[in-house]
Write a protein that holds these residues in place. Structure first.
Motif, PDB file in Angstrom:
ATOM      1  N   ALA A   1       0.839  -1.204   0.000  1.00  0.00           N
ATOM      2  CA  ALA A   1       0.000   0.000   0.000  1.00  0.00           C
ATOM      3  C   ALA A   1       0.871   1.250   0.000  1.00  0.00           C
ATOM      4  CB  ALA A   1      -0.890  -0.004   1.238  1.00  0.00           C
ATOM      5  N   CYS A   2       0.796   1.998  -1.069  1.00  0.00           N
ATOM      6  CA  CYS A   2       1.731   3.110  -1.229  1.00  0.00           C
ATOM      7  C   CYS A   2       1.077   4.241  -2.010  1.00  0.00           C
ATOM      8  CB  CYS A   2       2.975   2.615  -1.955  1.00  0.00           C
ATOM      9  SG  CYS A   2       4.110   3.936  -2.354  1.00  0.00           S
ATOM     10  N   HIS A   3       1.241   5.459  -1.503  1.00  0.00           N
ATOM     11  CA  HIS A   3       0.700   6.627  -2.197  1.00  0.00           C
ATOM     12  C   HIS A   3       1.719   7.257  -3.131  1.00  0.00           C
ATOM     13  CE1 HIS A   3       3.068   8.218   1.041  1.00  0.00           C
ATOM     14  NE2 HIS A   3       2.972   9.432   0.555  1.00  0.00           N
ATOM     15  N   GLU A   4       2.971   6.824  -3.042  1.00  0.00           N
ATOM     16  CA  GLU A   4       4.021   7.426  -3.859  1.00  0.00           C
ATOM     17  C   GLU A   4       4.125   6.788  -5.243  1.00  0.00           C
ATOM     18  OE1 GLU A   4       5.718   9.981  -3.479  1.00  0.00           O
ATOM     19  OE2 GLU A   4       5.801  10.460  -1.354  1.00  0.00           O
ATOM     20  N   THR A   5       3.347   5.742  -5.483  1.00  0.00           N
ATOM     21  CA  THR A   5       3.491   5.027  -6.753  1.00  0.00           C
ATOM     22  C   THR A   5       2.236   5.165  -7.615  1.00  0.00           C
ATOM     23  OG1 THR A   5       2.768   2.994  -5.665  1.00  0.00           O
ATOM     24  CG2 THR A   5       5.125   3.338  -5.825  1.00  0.00           C
ATOM     25  N   GLY A   6       1.624   6.348  -7.570  1.00  0.00           N
ATOM     26  CA  GLY A   6       0.451   6.563  -8.424  1.00  0.00           C
ATOM     27  C   GLY A   6      -0.666   7.283  -7.688  1.00  0.00           C
ATOM     28  N   ASN A   7      -0.298   8.174  -6.805  1.00  0.00           N
ATOM     29  CA  ASN A   7      -1.274   8.855  -5.934  1.00  0.00           C
ATOM     30  C   ASN A   7      -2.434   9.453  -6.730  1.00  0.00           C
ATOM     31  OD1 ASN A   7      -2.542  10.199  -3.868  1.00  0.00           O
ATOM     32  ND2 ASN A   7      -0.661  11.058  -3.025  1.00  0.00           N
ATOM     33  N   MET A   8      -3.650   9.112  -6.320  1.00  0.00           N
ATOM     34  CA  MET A   8      -4.847   9.634  -7.003  1.00  0.00           C
ATOM     35  C   MET A   8      -5.408  10.870  -6.306  1.00  0.00           C
ATOM     36  SD  MET A   8      -5.530   7.952  -9.783  1.00  0.00           S
ATOM     37  CE  MET A   8      -7.288   7.904 -10.126  1.00  0.00           C
ATOM     38  N   LEU A   9      -4.681  11.420  -5.327  1.00  0.00           N
ATOM     39  CA  LEU A   9      -5.129  12.657  -4.686  1.00  0.00           C
ATOM     40  C   LEU A   9      -5.334  13.754  -5.729  1.00  0.00           C
ATOM     41  CD1 LEU A   9      -5.584  14.276  -1.995  1.00  0.00           C
ATOM     42  CD2 LEU A   9      -3.160  14.910  -2.130  1.00  0.00           C
ATOM     43  N   GLY A  10      -4.448  13.793  -6.707  1.00  0.00           N
ATOM     44  CA  GLY A  10      -4.550  14.818  -7.749  1.00  0.00           C
ATOM     45  C   GLY A  10      -5.884  14.780  -8.471  1.00  0.00           C
ATOM     46  N   PRO A  11      -6.155  13.739  -9.242  1.00  0.00           N
ATOM     47  CA  PRO A  11      -7.409  13.727 -10.018  1.00  0.00           C
ATOM     48  C   PRO A  11      -8.669  13.540  -9.177  1.00  0.00           C
ATOM     49  CG  PRO A  11      -6.145  11.709 -10.403  1.00  0.00           C
ATOM     50  CD  PRO A  11      -5.270  12.626  -9.609  1.00  0.00           C
ATOM     51  N   GLU A  12      -8.590  12.825  -8.055  1.00  0.00           N
ATOM     52  CA  GLU A  12      -9.819  12.530  -7.315  1.00  0.00           C
ATOM     53  C   GLU A  12     -10.204  13.630  -6.328  1.00  0.00           C
ATOM     54  OE1 GLU A  12     -10.629   7.825  -7.482  1.00  0.00           O
ATOM     55  OE2 GLU A  12      -9.342   8.416  -5.795  1.00  0.00           O
ATOM     56  N   VAL A  13      -9.248  14.513  -5.979  1.00  0.00           N
ATOM     57  CA  VAL A  13      -9.561  15.537  -4.965  1.00  0.00           C
ATOM     58  C   VAL A  13      -9.125  16.937  -5.400  1.00  0.00           C
ATOM     59  CG1 VAL A  13      -9.272  16.228  -2.546  1.00  0.00           C
ATOM     60  CG2 VAL A  13      -9.307  13.794  -3.153  1.00  0.00           C
ATOM     61  N   LEU A  14      -7.886  17.078  -5.848  1.00  0.00           N
ATOM     62  CA  LEU A  14      -7.336  18.405  -6.101  1.00  0.00           C
ATOM     63  C   LEU A  14      -7.533  18.885  -7.536  1.00  0.00           C
ATOM     64  CD1 LEU A  14      -3.970  18.078  -4.097  1.00  0.00           C
ATOM     65  CD2 LEU A  14      -6.169  18.991  -3.320  1.00  0.00           C
ATOM     66  N   ALA A  15      -8.181  18.086  -8.364  1.00  0.00           N
ATOM     67  CA  ALA A  15      -8.432  18.453  -9.771  1.00  0.00           C
ATOM     68  C   ALA A  15      -7.125  18.641 -10.540  1.00  0.00           C
ATOM     69  CB  ALA A  15      -9.298  19.706  -9.866  1.00  0.00           C
ATOM     70  N   LEU A  16      -6.141  17.804 -10.275  1.00  0.00           N
ATOM     71  CA  LEU A  16      -4.869  17.850 -10.983  1.00  0.00           C
ATOM     72  C   LEU A  16      -4.694  16.584 -11.806  1.00  0.00           C
ATOM     73  CD1 LEU A  16      -2.588  19.116  -8.038  1.00  0.00           C
ATOM     74  CD2 LEU A  16      -3.455  20.440  -9.956  1.00  0.00           C
ATOM     75  N   PRO A  17      -4.698  16.574 -13.092  1.00  0.00           N
ATOM     76  CA  PRO A  17      -4.855  17.782 -13.913  1.00  0.00           C
ATOM     77  C   PRO A  17      -6.311  18.231 -14.049  1.00  0.00           C
ATOM     78  CG  PRO A  17      -4.556  15.878 -15.327  1.00  0.00           C
ATOM     79  CD  PRO A  17      -4.416  15.383 -13.917  1.00  0.00           C
ATOM     80  N   ARG A  18      -7.265  17.325 -13.830  1.00  0.00           N
ATOM     81  CA  ARG A  18      -8.676  17.719 -13.834  1.00  0.00           C
ATOM     82  C   ARG A  18      -9.421  16.793 -12.881  1.00  0.00           C
ATOM     83  NH1 ARG A  18      -7.320  15.495 -18.512  1.00  0.00           N
ATOM     84  NH2 ARG A  18      -6.938  17.553 -19.395  1.00  0.00           N
ATOM     85  N   LEU A  19     -10.596  17.260 -12.448  1.00  0.00           N
ATOM     86  CA  LEU A  19     -11.321  16.523 -11.416  1.00  0.00           C
ATOM     87  C   LEU A  19     -12.127  15.371 -12.007  1.00  0.00           C
ATOM     88  CD1 LEU A  19     -11.910  16.657  -8.334  1.00  0.00           C
ATOM     89  CD2 LEU A  19     -14.009  17.896  -8.912  1.00  0.00           C
ATOM     90  N   ILE A  20     -12.035  14.211 -11.358  1.00  0.00           N
ATOM     91  CA  ILE A  20     -12.882  13.079 -11.712  1.00  0.00           C
ATOM     92  C   ILE A  20     -13.663  12.655 -10.469  1.00  0.00           C
ATOM     93  CG2 ILE A  20     -11.375  12.286 -13.568  1.00  0.00           C
ATOM     94  CD1 ILE A  20     -10.281  10.165 -11.661  1.00  0.00           C
TER      95      ILE A  20
END
Lengths: 597, 87
Positions: free
Chosen positions: A437-456
């Protein structure tokens, strides 16, 4: 050197041999460096017959072709080994100065094999490579060792283990530059098993780009991008990584009290905002980094050090039900001094708290007991009392008490600070992580929360597999260059490819980089399959699959893993058992590895 | 309704929590900015939200509802985040 030095330093601590080997440049082109090159070398050196804590395991320290080039964030390096916590392939990387300094010694890679008869250290300078007696350092903490060996930011850099590594604690980190960590998966225990206390480096060589003019232009343009982005020029410098504490809590994805809840009522008290307001002394940067996200902090008792980062503040905070920022910060300092992974340490303590509250672990440990944290960390590092159980990591500890389901881990690696019931894609990332379990190998915080590159839609499952795969491949190649992922928030892969081309003189495109990322990810998968892992290991703790979140914005959700996993295997060109198909291996140039088995 | 501010927005508004009124997210934010003018340029770029600013209604990003026209009522809770990164 222009990108690659072309040399591997190969040390066998059993025999005392020190050899310089040529770097296979075709291998370097296919895997770059860092995590990718580490995985490729580990494939050849450490087979399934090797126990992680035996002399036959190897510690492979790797830099990347851009390391020490002065390209922004080109300070990071990697260690690859077989993990004593997970038994999977392990890669861990760290910033600071050591990676840059090691590269300047004129090597791309350091392989350490065997086991010294007594504690030793390795010193690599312009005068040569020596293995020295380190009996007087054995037993010293990370801070004591680093100081004793003459750490100097830009001239002489120290990498070492603390008591946790010496005692082969399965969640022990390797520390560099005093407070930076190759944290996850227990690489510190592997170093301890070899009787290797420290590696000191002093380098004089330079990584001089093949195309100086283009490199200078890209340095200028990259600097402009980092300055123009409010993420890298304002958010991270001003509040550090823990600024995401409140947003993860707001959406109902902040694991609380061993993932029993997904919101922490005191999240604000342990957030980046609170750190800045109450304990921040100044921020600090790694070598060649303009982002300056590191926090130098000071607690009310006068102790001063680095951190805590988001994950550490969560691990000793929400995960343990603790909202005393001073205690959390000192727990972070203590882990650095003992040489422990803060995520696994805090997560494991949270697991012990639940075991104890449920009457499964003797004693009166319970959530919110801030006064117990420091003693538990110390006891873990020295394997004293209950610490001897904590030192085994949460899964082995919980299994010993007949409750392995209370370990919030994947492949025995403790989960980081996201409850995937509120972020379905993150659940797929954790379940399929090659090191667990690792957030450094494909963290989805960007697209799922911060809209980086866009929000899903964070609750959706359909279509997540493709996005997760691309994120995993991207992370794998960034870890192989080696860049910092925070740079990628402002600078696209296209820029990384152009910089790589300018440094090495070998043409690379952004598409080439993504293929390399996929190659690295797939090789790691092959390694784990060779170790005996199967699709049954691509899963999550039963709590996350079967117990809906009780309250808050993620109320009613579990992780719908099965359909995402099916889609994921198909997207990656793997069969229904999660085994890469022959045509995919051929496409990635990995088919010869399998045919040679 | 309650509006919670995070990161640098707190300094601009002088407090972390505020009360405001409105029937849509846009109205609620506009009313808040009336009393805290420094927030306006931090949150809005013209009529739209500034890049990387996230607005949540009861923990759900309004972009996935009706954006700034998302309906809100007195019992709802709005959270506004300036550009943030980490993890």
């Amino acid at each position: 050197m222009q990108g690659w030095a072309g040399k591997i330093l190969d040390i066998n601590l059993t025999s005392g041999s020190i050899e310089t080997l040529p770097l296979d440049m075709e291998m370097a082109r296919l895997f770059l460096g860092g995590r990718g090159l580490g995985a490729r070398l580990l494939w050849d050196l450490v087979g399934p017959e090797v126990h992680p804590l035996s002399p036959e395991n190897a510690l492979i320290f790797t830099t990347g072709p851009i390391t020490a080039s002065a390209s922004q964030t080109s300070n990071r390096f990697n260690v690859s080994t077989k993990s004593p916590l997970t038994d999977t392939i392990l890669h861990a990387n760290s910033g600071g100065w050591w990676g840059m300094q090691f590269k300047r010694t004129g090597y791309d890679v350091l392989i350490v094999r065997g086991k010294a008869a007594a504690p030793v250290l390795i010193e690599i300078t312009a005068d040569g490579v020596v293995i020295k007696d380190a009996a007087d350092l054995w037993g010293k903490t990370v801070f004591e060792t680093t100081e004793a060996l003459g750490q100097s930011r830009n001239k002489r850099n120290v990498l070492c283990i603390g008591p946790a590594g010496e005692n082969q604690v399965r969640i022990a980190a390797i520390m560099n530059d005093k407070e930076r960590a190759l944290a996850r998966g227990g690489a510190g225990a592997v170093m301890g098993s070899k009787n290797l206390k420290a590696i000191v480096v002093e380098g004089k060589e330079k990584n001089q780009p093949a195309d100086q003019d283009q490199f200078k232009f890209l340095l200028y343009e990259t600097g402009k991008l980092l300055k123009a982005s409010p993420l890298t020029s304002q958010a991270l410098p001003e509040f550090g990584t823990a600024v995401v504490m409140n947003v993860v809590n707001e959406i109902g994805a902040l694991p609380t009290r061993n993932f029993q809840q997904s919101q922490f009522e005191s999240a604000d008290k342990i957030s980046g905002e609170e750190i800045t307001d109450s304990i921040l002394v100044k921020n600090q940067a790694c070598w060649a980094c303009p982002i300056t996200c590191t926090r130098i902090t000071k607690t009310k008792s006068g102790k001063e050090g680095e951190g805590p980062e988001f994950e550490s503040a969560w691990a000793f905070g929400a995960q343990c039900g603790v909202d005393d920022l001073d205690v959390i910060t000192e727990a972070n300092y203590l882990c650095n001094d003992m040489g422990l992974d803060t995520i696994s340490m805090g997560n494991t303590i949270g697991c012990a708290m639940e075991l104890s509250e449920k009457g499964l672990l003797p004693g009166d440990l319970g959530f919110g007991q801030a006064d117990k944290l420091l003693d538990l960390i110390h006891a873990t590092a020295y394997r004293q009392g209950i610490g001897d159980e904590l030192a085994e990591g949460s899964y082995r500890m919980a299994a010993k008490h007949n409750a392995p389901e209370l370990s919030m881990s994947v492949k025995k690696l403790e989960m980081p600070a996201y409850d995937p019931r509120g972020m379905q894609g993150q659940g797929l990332v954790f379940a399929t992580g090659n090191r667990g379990a690792c957030h450094e190998t494909g963290n989805m915080l960007g697209p799922e929360v911060l809209a980086l590159p866009r929000l899903i839609d964070r609750f959706a499952t359909q279509g997540k597999a493709g996005i997760v795969s691309v994120h995993q491949n991207s992370a794998a190649v960034i870890d192989s260059l080696v860049y910092c992922k925070f740079a990628n928030m402002a600078v696209a892969e296209e820029f990384f490819a152009r910089t790589l081309t300018a440094v090495t003189g070998v043409p690379f495109t952004a598409d080439d980089l993504m293929v390399i990322g996929e190659r690295v990810w797939t090789l790691e998968r092959l390694y784990n399959l060779r170790e005996g892992f199967t699709k049954e290991d691509d899963t999550l703790p039963s709590r996350l699959l079967n117990e809906p979140v009780a309250a808050g914005p993620s109320e009613g959700f579990t992780v719908k893993l099965a359909p995402m996993l099916q889609e994921y295997y198909a997207f990656r060109g793997w069969d229904k058992n999660g085994v890469p198909k022959p045509e995919k291996l051929k496409e990635l140039g990995l088919d010869s590895l399998i045919s040679n088995q | 309704m309650k509006i919670k501010l995070y990161g640098s927005l707190r300094q601009k508004a002088g407090a972390a929590e505020h009360e405001t009124t409105g029937t849509t997210v846009h109205e609620a934010l506009a009313n808040l900015c009336t009393y805290h003018d420094a927030l306006r340029t931090a949150i809005f770029d013209g009529a739209a939200l500034r890049a990387h600013v996230r607005v949540m209604v009861n923990g759900h990003d309004c972009e996935l509802a009706d954006g700034l026209e998302t309906a809100v009522s007195a019992n709802d809770q709005i959270a506004i985040f300036p550009p943030i990164a980490g993890g």
